[in-house]
Design an enzyme around this catalytic site. Structure first.
Site, short mmCIF file in Angstrom:
data_model
loop_
_atom_site.label_atom_id
_atom_site.label_comp_id
_atom_site.label_asym_id
_atom_site.label_seq_id
_atom_site.Cartn_x
_atom_site.Cartn_y
_atom_site.Cartn_z
N GLU A 148 0.97 -1.30 0.20
CA GLU A 148 -0.03 -0.26 -0.09
C GLU A 148 0.75 0.88 -0.22
O GLU A 148 1.14 2.22 1.24
CB GLU A 148 -1.42 -0.13 1.47
CG GLU A 148 -1.66 -1.51 1.13
CD GLU A 148 -3.05 -0.91 2.58
OE1 GLU A 148 -2.71 0.06 3.29
OE2 GLU A 148 -3.48 -2.55 2.76
N GLU A 261 -6.03 -11.46 -0.18
CA GLU A 261 -6.66 -11.28 1.37
C GLU A 261 -7.85 -11.79 0.37
O GLU A 261 -8.67 -10.25 1.44
CB GLU A 261 -5.83 -9.43 2.06
CG GLU A 261 -4.59 -10.09 1.18
CD GLU A 261 -4.08 -8.47 2.16
OE1 GLU A 261 -4.98 -7.88 3.42
OE2 GLU A 261 -3.01 -7.88 2.36
C1 XIL Z 1 -5.43 -6.20 8.99
C2 XIL Z 1 -4.75 -7.66 9.66
O1 XIL Z 1 -6.24 -8.41 9.33
C3 XIL Z 1 -5.14 -7.27 11.21
O2 XIL Z 1 -5.64 -8.45 11.85
C4 XIL Z 1 -4.81 -5.79 11.76
O3 XIL Z 1 -5.18 -5.08 12.85
C5 XIL Z 1 -4.50 -5.08 10.50
O4 XIL Z 1 -3.44 -6.08 9.64
N1 XIL Z 1 -4.23 -4.56 4.37
C6 XIL Z 1 -3.43 -5.60 4.40
C7 XIL Z 1 -3.55 -6.50 5.81
O5 XIL Z 1 -2.32 -5.44 3.87
O6 XIL Z 1 -2.31 -6.63 6.21
C8 XIL Z 1 -4.13 -6.35 6.99
O7 XIL Z 1 -4.44 -6.58 7.85
C9 XIL Z 1 -5.95 -5.92 6.04
C10 XIL Z 1 -5.39 -4.92 4.98
#
Ligand code: XIL
Length: 399
Positions: A148, A261
Site C-alpha cells: 500500500e 487477502e
Molecule cells: C489487517 C489485519 O487483518 C488486522 O488484524 C490488523 O489489525 C490490521 O491489519 N491490508 C493488508 C493486511 O495488507 O495486512 C491488513 O491486515 C488488512 C488490509
C-alpha cells in the site's frame, strides 16, 4: 471434548475429511490458501476446529499479522521472529507453502522507526529487509516487500500518486529501495507489491498502480508480481470477467498476479449465494489466468476475522461460519475444483541466483550495507528462544 472436536479428530485419523480445497489445489497445481491468525499468544492455533481447518484445507498460508514489522521489531536492535516462525512452522507442518506479508507497510511501522530521521529510516528499511530475507532464505520464496504505497486515487493524474505518509515523504524512492534491497539479498525470491482496490481495471486505484509498475519497470527495478488484496463486498459488480480484465494489464507487463487477502463482506442479512458467486468469480478468474499463482483468503472462519473491526455488522466475510460450518461459498468453490480435470500450468517468474545485479542506490560494490543499525549486531530471536509478546491493537481501515 465436545462432539464436533471428536468428529474432527476421527476424521483426520481415518483420512475422510472435508480437506478438499487443498487436495484439489495439490492435484491441479494451484495454490489455494488462507491467512492464519495466532496473533498474541497463539491461542487460536489450539482451537481444534481452527487448527484442523488450517491443517487440512490449504496448501499455502500467510500470517495475518505476525510477520509485520511491528511484531518482528520490538525495538531497533532486536529481531524477534518467534511469532512469525510459529505461523511459518504451522504452515510447513501442514505441508503448505508460506508467503511473507509484509516487509514495509506505512500502517505497521514501530514507533522507534517513525521517530527516526529520513536517513536513518532509509538505513532501517535496508537492514530490516536484509535481516528478514536472510533469515528466511531457503524457507520462503514469495515476499510482499511493500504494501500500500499509493494514495486512494479515485482518478489517476497520469503519474504515480503516492500515499502522502512520512514513509514516502522521508524517502520518496522507498519502494525502489526496498525492492532492490530484497533482490540483492535473495536473488531467487519472488518479490511482490501488494495493494487494494485493483480488482476493477477501470478504478483509479488500478490505473495508479499500473503507473507505479510502469515507473518501476522503466527504471529496471526488480518486481515479480502484484498482490490483489480483494477485500470486497457482495454489492460490488464482480464477475469472473471483471477479475480477468483486472489481471490483464499486469500480466501484459510480465508480472505474476496473486489474490492475497480475499474476503467478501456481507451485511447481517447476508445473501450467501451472492457471496458464493463472488468467491467463485475470483477463483475461476485465477484458474483461467496462468499467471495467477496464488489464491489466498483473509481468514479461516467468521469466528476469527478482522472484518467486524471495520464495520460492526459485517461479520460474514469468510467461507466458514463462526461455528465452523461451511457456507455456500466453500461448496461452490469445492464443486468447481472437483469438476476440473486439469488447469493451465501456472507460470512463475524464476531467477537464476546471482544473475541479477544490485543497483540499490545505497550500496557499494553490490553489497547492501547499513551504517545505522548493523544487522550483524542486532539480536535475532527465533521460535526456540522467543518470548511471547502482548497482543497489540492497531488501527485498521478498509483495505
Ligand atoms: C489487517 C489485519 O487483518 C488486522 O488484524 C490488523 O489489525 C490490521 O491489519 N491490508 C493488508 C493486511 O495488507 O495486512 C491488513 O491486515 C488488512 C488490509
Amino acid at each position: 471434548m465436545n462432539a464436533q472436536n471428536l468428529l474432527l479428530i476421527l476424521a483426520s485419523i481415518v483420512g475422510t475429511s472435508f480437506a478438499q480445497l487443498k487436495a484439489h489445489g495439490n492435484r491441479l497445481g494451484l495454490q489455494i490458501g488462507a491467512a492464519s491468525n495466532g496473533w498474541g499468544d497463539g491461542a487460536q492455533f489450539a482451537i481444534p476446529a481452527y487448527a484442523y481447518r488450517l491443517n487440512t484445507e490449504y496448501n499455502v498460508q500467510v500470517a495475518e499479522n505476525e510477520c509485520k514489522m511491528t511484531n518482528i521489531r520490538p525495538n531497533q536492535a532486536t529481531y524477534d521472529f518467534s511469532d512469525c516462525d510459529r505461523a511459518y512452522n504451522l504452515s510447513r507442518n501442514a505441508g503448505a507453502d508460506f508467503r511473507f506479508h509484509a516487509a514495509i507497510w506505512y500502517n505497521d511501522l514501530p514507533t522507534w522507526f517513525t521517530a527516526l530521521n529520513a536517513a536513518n529510516q532509509r538505513s532501517a528499511i535496508i537492514s530490516h529487509i536484509t535481516t528478514v530475507m536472510n533469515y528466511y532464505k531457503g524457507k520462503i520464496d514469495v515476499y510482499d516487500i511493500v504494501n500500500e504505497a499509493l494514495a486512494d486515487a479515485w482518478d489517476s493524474n497520469g503519474g504515480v500518486m503516492w500515499r502522502q505518509e512520512p514513509l514516502y515523504q522521508n524517502n520518496p524512492d522507498f519502494v525502489e529501495l526496498s525492492l532492490r534491497t530484497a533482490r540483492a539479498v535473495n536473488p531467487s525470491a519472488r518479490l511482490f507489491y501488494n495493494d487494494y482496490s485493483n480488482h476493477f481495471s477501470y478504478w483509479g486505484q488500478s490505473r495508479n498502480q499500473l503507473n507505479l509498475i510502469d515507473y518501476l519497470q522503466s527504471r529496471d527495478v526488480p518486481l515479480d508480481g502484484v498482490g490483489f488484496q480483494c477485500h470486497v463486498d457482495v454489492a460490488q459488480p464482480i464477475t469472473k470477467q471483471t477479475v480477468i480484465d483486472a489481471f490483464a494489464p499486469y500480466v501484459a507487463r510480465g508480472l505474476e498476479v496473486q489474490i492475497t487477502e480475499l474476503d467478501v463482506a456481507c451485511p447481517a442479512t447476508c445473501n450467501l449465494n451472492r457471496q458464493a458467486e463472488v468467491y467463485l468469480a475470483f477463483l475461476q478468474a485465477c484458474v483461467e489466468t496462468p499467471r495467477c499463482t496464488s489464491f489466498v483468503m483473509w481468514g479461516v472462519t467468521d469466528a476469527i476475522t478482522w472484518l467486524p473491526t471495520l464495520q460492526p455488522n459485517i461479520f460474514s466475510g469468510t467461507i466458514v461460519n463462526g461455528n465452523y460450518t461451511e457456507k455456500p461459498a466453500y461448496t461452490a468453490m469445492l464443486n468447481y475444483l472437483a469438476g476440473l480435470q486439469s488447469i493451465p500450468a501456472r507460470q512463475y517468474n524464476t531467477h537464476a541466483p546471482g544473475a541479477v545485479t544490485n543497483t540499490a542506490t545505497s550500496t557499494t560494490s553490490g553489497t547492501v550495507t547499513n551504517s545505522a543499525t548493523s544487522t550483524t549486531t542486532a539480536t535475532v530471536t527465533n521460535s526456540a528462544t522467543g518470548t511471547r509478546k502482548k497482543v497489540q491493537k492497531r488501527s485498521v481501515r478498509k483495505g
